[in-house]
Write an enzyme that holds these catalytic residues in place. Sequence first.
Site, short mmCIF file in Angstrom:
data_model
loop_
_atom_site.label_atom_id
_atom_site.label_comp_id
_atom_site.label_asym_id
_atom_site.label_seq_id
_atom_site.Cartn_x
_atom_site.Cartn_y
_atom_site.Cartn_z
N GLN A 69 -14.04 39.07 20.16
CA GLN A 69 -13.27 38.09 19.40
C GLN A 69 -11.99 38.74 18.86
O GLN A 69 -11.89 39.06 17.69
CB GLN A 69 -14.14 37.57 18.25
CG GLN A 69 -13.57 36.39 17.52
CD GLN A 69 -13.71 35.12 18.31
OE1 GLN A 69 -14.74 34.83 18.88
NE2 GLN A 69 -12.65 34.35 18.34
N PHE A 70 -10.99 38.92 19.74
CA PHE A 70 -9.75 39.56 19.31
C PHE A 70 -9.02 38.74 18.25
O PHE A 70 -8.23 39.28 17.47
CB PHE A 70 -8.82 39.84 20.50
CG PHE A 70 -8.14 38.61 21.06
CD1 PHE A 70 -6.87 38.26 20.62
CD2 PHE A 70 -8.77 37.83 22.01
CE1 PHE A 70 -6.23 37.14 21.13
CE2 PHE A 70 -8.14 36.71 22.52
CZ PHE A 70 -6.87 36.36 22.08
N THR A 71 -9.33 37.46 18.15
CA THR A 71 -8.65 36.61 17.17
C THR A 71 -9.01 36.97 15.73
O THR A 71 -8.36 36.49 14.80
CB THR A 71 -8.93 35.11 17.43
OG1 THR A 71 -10.33 34.89 17.36
CG2 THR A 71 -8.40 34.69 18.79
#
Length: 147
Positions: free
Chosen positions: A78-80
């Site tokens: 989950q790079f966000t």
Amino acid sequence: MRAVVTRVTSASVTIGGTVEGAIGKGFLVLLGVGPEDTQATGDKLAEKICNLRVFEDENGKMNLDLAQVGGALLVVSQFTLYADTSSRRPGFSKAAKPELAVQLYEWFLERCRERGFQVEHGQFGADMQVESVNDGPVTILFDTDKA
């Protein structure tokens, strides 16, 4: 590293219409990697999450950890979690580059497996649909930069 850990009664991740990973009781872990993270960071976070005591004991108190309830983990990249939200359109330059992020994501998965847990996962960088049945709900935020 940043992680959003949700206690679940079930969770799954689907890619292209196919369920790639599913668990019953345990943790859904949304995991983000920052540019300064290392294997040591991954070790520390895996230790904290795998030993997190948020499952209810016989008295209804959050006192049991994942091993004590026979739980599993579903880990989704989950790079966000590293979004810069200073404007209305988030930027993601504060997230680790894919070369580092993939390595540390896989490192984290392996550290959890070494502790004896079933670890299911999504596919790094894929378009995924994540479903979960939150239990409680109990959701804990981890940020190794603030530990």
